[in-house]
Every structure is written in structure tokens, then in C-alpha cells.
Motif scaffolding. Structure first.
Motif, PDB file in Angstrom:
ATOM      1  N   ILE A   1     -25.383 -29.140  12.874  1.00 20.01           N
ATOM      2  CA  ILE A   1     -25.217 -28.103  11.884  1.00 20.01           C
ATOM      3  C   ILE A   1     -25.360 -28.857  10.681  1.00 20.01           C
ATOM      4  CG2 ILE A   1     -22.095 -27.832  13.068  1.00 20.01           C
ATOM      5  CD1 ILE A   1     -21.430 -30.385  11.941  1.00 20.01           C
ATOM      6  N   GLY A   2     -25.596 -27.967  10.160  1.00 18.47           N
ATOM      7  CA  GLY A   2     -26.483 -28.148   8.785  1.00 18.47           C
ATOM      8  C   GLY A   2     -25.593 -29.603   8.173  1.00 18.47           C
ATOM      9  N   GLN A   3     -23.856 -29.492   7.822  1.00 17.60           N
ATOM     10  CA  GLN A   3     -23.289 -30.407   7.021  1.00 17.60           C
ATOM     11  C   GLN A   3     -22.179 -30.719   8.050  1.00 17.60           C
ATOM     12  OE1 GLN A   3     -22.484 -27.764   3.653  1.00 17.60           O
ATOM     13  NE2 GLN A   3     -24.481 -28.544   2.843  1.00 17.60           N
ATOM     14  N   SER A   4     -21.323 -31.238   7.089  1.00 20.94           N
ATOM     15  CA  SER A   4     -19.857 -31.752   7.337  1.00 20.94           C
ATOM     16  C   SER A   4     -19.229 -31.017   8.351  1.00 20.94           C
ATOM     17  CB  SER A   4     -19.218 -32.412   7.606  1.00 20.94           C
ATOM     18  OG  SER A   4     -18.984 -32.623   5.306  1.00 20.94           O
ATOM     19  N   ALA A   5     -17.796 -30.138   8.709  1.00 17.74           N
ATOM     20  CA  ALA A   5     -16.562 -30.049   9.698  1.00 17.74           C
ATOM     21  C   ALA A   5     -16.054 -29.143   7.316  1.00 17.74           C
ATOM     22  CB  ALA A   5     -15.091 -30.118  10.027  1.00 17.74           C
ATOM     23  N   GLU A   6     -15.825 -27.807   7.749  1.00 16.58           N
ATOM     24  CA  GLU A   6     -15.409 -26.943   6.651  1.00 16.58           C
ATOM     25  C   GLU A   6     -13.809 -27.572   7.278  1.00 16.58           C
ATOM     26  OE1 GLU A   6     -14.101 -23.244   4.713  1.00 16.58           O
ATOM     27  OE2 GLU A   6     -15.678 -23.107   6.055  1.00 16.58           O
ATOM     28  N   ILE A   7     -12.841 -28.220   6.315  1.00 18.81           N
ATOM     29  CA  ILE A   7     -11.489 -28.685   6.824  1.00 18.81           C
ATOM     30  C   ILE A   7     -10.950 -27.305   6.132  1.00 18.81           C
ATOM     31  CG2 ILE A   7      -9.932 -30.082   6.259  1.00 18.81           C
ATOM     32  CD1 ILE A   7     -12.153 -31.504   7.616  1.00 18.81           C
ATOM     33  N   LEU A   8     -10.183 -26.934   6.874  1.00 21.48           N
ATOM     34  CA  LEU A   8      -8.928 -25.338   6.370  1.00 21.48           C
ATOM     35  C   LEU A   8      -8.261 -25.734   5.641  1.00 21.48           C
ATOM     36  CD1 LEU A   8     -10.304 -22.971   9.444  1.00 21.48           C
ATOM     37  CD2 LEU A   8     -11.945 -23.556   6.734  1.00 21.48           C
ATOM     38  N   GLY A   9      -7.905 -26.518   6.364  1.00 22.66           N
ATOM     39  CA  GLY A   9      -6.382 -27.426   6.005  1.00 22.66           C
ATOM     40  C   GLY A   9      -5.870 -28.616   6.654  1.00 22.66           C
ATOM     41  N   GLN A  10      -4.296 -29.220   6.091  1.00 24.36           N
ATOM     42  CA  GLN A  10      -4.135 -30.645   6.806  1.00 24.36           C
ATOM     43  C   GLN A  10      -2.265 -30.059   6.575  1.00 24.36           C
ATOM     44  OE1 GLN A  10      -6.105 -34.341   7.078  1.00 24.36           O
ATOM     45  NE2 GLN A  10      -4.468 -35.017   6.003  1.00 24.36           N
ATOM     46  N   VAL A  11      -1.896 -31.129   7.399  1.00 22.59           N
ATOM     47  CA  VAL A  11      -0.161 -31.209   7.017  1.00 22.59           C
ATOM     48  C   VAL A  11       0.242 -32.392   7.481  1.00 22.59           C
ATOM     49  CG1 VAL A  11       1.958 -30.179   8.397  1.00 22.59           C
ATOM     50  CG2 VAL A  11       0.226 -28.415   8.199  1.00 22.59           C
ATOM     51  N   THR A  12       0.984 -33.387   6.644  1.00 24.88           N
ATOM     52  CA  THR A  12       1.451 -34.738   7.008  1.00 24.88           C
ATOM     53  C   THR A  12       2.758 -34.728   7.660  1.00 24.88           C
ATOM     54  OG1 THR A  12       0.017 -34.988   4.828  1.00 24.88           O
ATOM     55  CG2 THR A  12       1.881 -36.629   5.967  1.00 24.88           C
ATOM     56  N   LEU A  13       2.536 -35.648   9.005  1.00 28.38           N
ATOM     57  CA  LEU A  13       4.177 -35.585   9.636  1.00 28.38           C
ATOM     58  C   LEU A  13       4.276 -36.921   9.130  1.00 28.38           C
ATOM     59  CD1 LEU A  13       2.429 -34.850  12.732  1.00 28.38           C
ATOM     60  CD2 LEU A  13       3.252 -33.016  10.592  1.00 28.38           C
ATOM     61  N   ALA A  14       5.768 -36.918   8.993  1.00 30.09           N
ATOM     62  CA  ALA A  14       6.703 -38.062   8.687  1.00 30.09           C
ATOM     63  C   ALA A  14       6.850 -39.243  10.156  1.00 30.09           C
ATOM     64  CB  ALA A  14       7.771 -37.873   7.898  1.00 30.09           C
ATOM     65  N   GLY A  15       6.533 -40.398   9.443  1.00 27.29           N
ATOM     66  CA  GLY A  15       6.670 -41.443  10.853  1.00 27.29           C
ATOM     67  C   GLY A  15       8.179 -40.942  11.325  1.00 27.29           C
ATOM     68  N   ARG A  16       8.348 -41.364  12.516  1.00 33.23           N
ATOM     69  CA  ARG A  16       9.444 -41.777  13.412  1.00 33.23           C
ATOM     70  C   ARG A  16       9.970 -39.781  13.856  1.00 33.23           C
ATOM     71  NH1 ARG A  16      11.218 -46.794  14.576  1.00 33.23           N
ATOM     72  NH2 ARG A  16       9.998 -47.828  13.006  1.00 33.23           N
ATOM     73  N   THR A  17       9.021 -39.025  13.534  1.00 32.05           N
ATOM     74  CA  THR A  17       9.654 -37.393  13.520  1.00 32.05           C
ATOM     75  C   THR A  17       8.375 -37.152  13.940  1.00 32.05           C
ATOM     76  OG1 THR A  17       7.972 -36.744  12.017  1.00 32.05           O
ATOM     77  CG2 THR A  17      11.057 -37.236  11.728  1.00 32.05           C
TER      78      THR A  17
END
Length: 254
Positions: free
Chosen positions: A50-66
């Protein structure tokens, strides 16, 4: 693309969807990325690149203990948002510790359940390695509670050692690393009290996005985990094991 395909079977130019899962810290995250695959001829052999790093499409944050209640739903939400199905995922990158005993187990159990039906390849990575890669230094440290840190120490010949250490163990490490990545005040405070000459490089906590980026070389090299043997990287026993053992509990209070 069928989830049973290996990286080596993808056509040149096809995008490889990678799911990232990290439930090891005080908060967690899941991420989705695409690797644009191409091939190159090296000494008569075909190699993925791959010529470059991964293309990040999205991210979801999760609260701790859940995590047990929210992880699978968050993955489904992320895939739906990007019009993808689980069968479209070509590889999963999962952080397998060190960190919360429960969080590690929840994350790994979910990944096994998602990967097994379609034989989706899984790459595992240490949270310490992800933090070190995020900052760009070979050594890293995370708060382990009880006045201890999880520590990644770079070896002189390119390897790395990962261990659990308190102040006494830190004092025995000689020479101390010159630079260490940290992302929490507790680890920084302990290291500063023992290693006055070490430069602490502060960073935001590592995420599933960082885990995917760290795992790109392993994904391309086909360095996948055996799901039957996949387990957490804890560095110490769980509280139940420690405090449930009378002899251990007694030794802790001598």
C-alpha cells in the motif's frame, strides 16, 4: 467480497475493509478502514503493498464498563453507516490487552464470534505497541493501577519486552529508556518519580483507529491469529484470582 477470502486472494486495486476493536482501556472504540491494495513484483514474486496508511472511514467511541452491552451494536452501526456488511470485512484488528480484564475478554469474545462464521482473518496487537506506534517511539507505558504500570521496553536488537512493574521493578531496569510514550497521568507520575532522566512523550489514549494503522504490516504479511488459541494479554491475574486465593491474599498483607 466474501469474508473467507485471504488478503492474498484480493484483486489488485480492490479495497480491503478492516474492522478495528479496542475494549482494553477506560473507554473503548471500534473503527472501520479501507486499504487500497496493489501488487508489485519483487524478485519474480508478487507482493502486496500500500502506498499510504489505511483510509479511516469512521470510528465509534464506547463508554467504559458498557462494552458487553454496546460493542456489537456499535459495530453494526458503523458497518451500516458505510453501507457494508460483516461479510464485506476482509480482516479484523483487535487489541488483546493489557488492560481491564473484563474489557479484554468482552472484546476478544465478540471478535471470535464475528470472525468464526466467515473465517475472517484476525490480527491481534498489544495496546502498548499501539501507543508506541502512535507516538513514534519504541517504548510505552500505561497505568495498571495499584501503583504499577504496564511497560513496553525496546530491546537493543529490535525486539520488545512487555511487563508489569512497580517502583521497585522500575529502579532495577538499567539503563532506563530515554523516551517513553504515556497517555495517562498515573503512569507518568510513577515513571517521573523513578526515571528522572527519561523523556515522557504524552499522547491521547490509543484507539481502534490507531490499532488498525499499527496492524497494516501484519495484515499485508498474513500474520493472522489462530482463533482457537486467541486469548487476552493480561500481564497479571484477574482480581478474582488474586483476592480469591487465601495464600496470595495473606502474602499481600505480610
Amino acid at each position: 467480497m466474501p469474508a473467507s477470502q485471504s488478503v492474498a486472494e484480493f484483486r489488485p486495486g480492490a479495497g480491503l475493509l478492516v474492522l478495528g476493536v479496542d475494549t482494553c482501556g477506560p473507554s473503548g472504540s471500534v473503527a472501520l478502514a479501507r486499504l487500497e491494495m496493489s501488487t508489485a513484483q519483487i524478485s519474480g514474486q508478487t507482493a502486496w503493498d500500500i502506498g499510504q496508511s489505511a483510509e479511516i472511514l469512521g470510528q465509534v467511541t464506547l463508554a467504559g464498563r458498557t462494552y458487553s452491552a454496546t460493542l456489537v451494536a456499535a459495530i453494526a452501526e458503523l458497518l451500516t453507516k458505510h453501507e457494508a456488511r460483516l461479510a464485506d470485512v476482509g480482516a479484523i484488528a483487535v487489541v488483546h490487552g493489557p488492560g481491564s480484564f473484563t474489557g479484554v475478554r468482552v472484546g476478544l469474545s465478540a471478535v471470535k464470534g464475528l470472525a468464526e462464521p466467515g473465517k475472517t482473518p484476525v490480527v491481534v496487537v498489544s495496546r502498548l505497541e499501539v501507543l508506541a506506534a502512535k507516538v513514534g517511539v519504541p517504548s510505552a507505558s500505561l497505568d495498571a493501577h495499584r501503583h504499577e504500570v504496564f511497560l513496553r521496553l525496546a530491546g537493543r536488537e529490535g525486539g520488545a519486552q512487555q511487563l508489569l512493574a512497580g517502583a521497585e521493578e522500575l529502579m532495577e531496569i538499567n539503563p532506563a529508556p530515554t523516551r517513553v510514550a504515556v497517555c495517562d497521568d498515573e503512569a507518568a507520575t510513577l515513571l517521573e518519580s523513578v526515571w528522572q532522566g527519561t523523556e515522557l512523550i504524552r499522547s491521547e489514549a490509543p484507539t481502534a483507529t490507531d490499532a488498525i494503522r499499527t496492524c497494516v504490516p501484519a495484515i499485508l504479511a498474513g500474520e493472522f491469529a489462530d482463533l482457537a488459541l486467541l486469548d487476552g494479554f493480561y500481564l497479571r491475574r484477574s482480581d478474582a484470582e488474586i483476592f480469591g486465593d487465601p495464600s496470595t491474599a495473606k502474602a499481600r498483607h505480610v
